[in-house]
Design a protein around this motif. Structure first.
Motif, PDB file in Angstrom:
ATOM      1  N   UNK A 164       0.927  -1.178  -0.041  1.00 33.98           N
ATOM      2  CA  UNK A 164       0.015   0.015   0.040  1.00 33.98           C
ATOM      3  C   UNK A 164       0.741   1.213   0.148  1.00 33.98           C
ATOM      4  N   UNK A 165       1.913   1.158   0.793  1.00 33.53           N
ATOM      5  CA  UNK A 165       3.018   2.446   0.570  1.00 33.53           C
ATOM      6  C   UNK A 165       3.631   2.502  -0.776  1.00 33.53           C
ATOM      7  N   UNK A 171       0.299   6.995   5.714  1.00 32.80           N
ATOM      8  CA  UNK A 171       0.010   6.012   6.737  1.00 32.80           C
ATOM      9  C   UNK A 171      -1.520   5.871   7.396  1.00 32.80           C
ATOM     10  N   UNK A 172      -2.105   7.105   7.107  1.00 37.04           N
ATOM     11  CA  UNK A 172      -3.637   7.291   7.639  1.00 37.04           C
ATOM     12  C   UNK A 172      -4.339   6.560   6.680  1.00 37.04           C
ATOM     13  N   UNK A 207      11.393  -0.189  -3.829  1.00 39.43           N
ATOM     14  CA  UNK A 207      11.314  -1.852  -3.902  1.00 39.43           C
ATOM     15  C   UNK A 207      10.010  -2.592  -3.996  1.00 39.43           C
ATOM     16  N   UNK A 208       8.878  -1.899  -3.717  1.00 42.26           N
ATOM     17  CA  UNK A 208       7.686  -2.470  -3.933  1.00 42.26           C
ATOM     18  C   UNK A 208       7.252  -2.471  -5.458  1.00 42.26           C
ATOM     19  N   UNK A 217       0.691   1.089 -13.588  1.00 41.84           N
ATOM     20  CA  UNK A 217      -0.608   1.230 -13.809  1.00 41.84           C
ATOM     21  C   UNK A 217      -1.640   0.688 -12.543  1.00 41.84           C
ATOM     22  N   UNK A 218      -1.024   0.415 -11.525  1.00 42.89           N
ATOM     23  CA  UNK A 218      -1.978   0.033 -10.406  1.00 42.89           C
ATOM     24  C   UNK A 218      -1.736   0.825  -9.134  1.00 42.89           C
ATOM     25  N   UNK A 219      -0.815   1.751  -9.243  1.00 38.65           N
ATOM     26  CA  UNK A 219      -0.726   2.676  -8.140  1.00 38.65           C
ATOM     27  C   UNK A 219      -1.865   3.564  -7.952  1.00 38.65           C
ATOM     28  N   UNK A 220      -2.079   3.533  -6.794  1.00 42.68           N
ATOM     29  CA  UNK A 220      -3.318   4.549  -6.436  1.00 42.68           C
ATOM     30  C   UNK A 220      -4.303   3.614  -6.051  1.00 42.68           C
TER      31      UNK A 220
END
Length: 221
Positions: A164-165, A171-172, A207-208, A217-220
């Protein structure tokens, strides 16, 4: 008071940045460097909280200077905010892998610059995460200079947090998604960075991508 070291090989840009920062409340400019080598020396001497680092300089680049500054730092290392002319600059990707906390475009306005310095100084690892995601996605598919660390040492929850990072969540937002506290998220991230020998959240994002936890393409999502 946030102590800032300004690094840029162009005098007018460096003087302009330093002048803007000196006029802002809560910021102290502890030095100005015109080269990567000078930046390394001044960082050791002045121990700034934030280094505003030009990435393209003759001789020692901002990437090498970032690596040396973080390697020689004792105690709490400074947070490096790199400056670049282009938002998709492969040098910036290299700087993130070297341990920089984020980057900022040189044509950003004064308010954005001050907000970036404040955010990085307060411990936020990535400023303007949407722009950083675009950059990481653009270069994550390139073969890295070294193999990314294995994730076998991580617990399943640490892998979830790292994923998720990497997607750019704060963090929230991670805490809300996983139904845990923000403090627990921080604990998982700290343990992950320790296990993987990472110096910053920015490196964790890289690293992720490099390990395939997050794909372009999948970020967010």
């Amino acid at each position: 008071m946030t102590r800032v070291l300004v690094v840029d090989d162009q005098f007018l840009i460096r003087a302009g940045l330093a002048g803007l920062l000196r006029a802002a409340p809560g910021i102290e400019v502890v030095g100005e460097a015109s080269s990567g080598g000078e930046a390394v020396s001044l960082a050791a001497e002045t121990r700034p909280d934030v280094v505003l680092m030009d990435i393209r300089m003759p001789g020692m680049t901002g990437i090498e200077a970032t690596e040396r500054i973080l390697a020689q730092a004792g105690g709490t290392p400074p947070r490096v905010l790199v400056l670049t002319t282009f938002d998709l600059d492969e040098y910036v990707y290299g700087a993130l892998r070297a341990g920089a906390s984020g980057f900022l475009l040189k044509d950003s306005g004064p308010e954005r610059l001050l907000a970036a310095v404040a955010a990085v100084g307060a411990g936020d690892a990535l400023f303007a995460p949407s722009v950083t995601r675009r950059l990481v996605e653009a270069y994550a598919r390139r073969a890295p200079d070294e193999q990314p660390p294995a994730l076998e040492a991580l617990t399943s929850r640490e892998v979830d947090v790292l994923k998720l990072c990497g997607r750019g969540l704060s963090n929230v937002e991670i805490a809300d998604r996983l139904f845990i506290s923000e403090a627990t998220v921080k604990t998982h991230l700290n343990r992950t960075m320790t296990k993987l020998n990472l110096g910053s959240r920015a490196q964790a994002v890289v690293v992720a991508y490099e390990t395939g936890l997050v794909t372009p393409g999948t970020a967010g999502r």
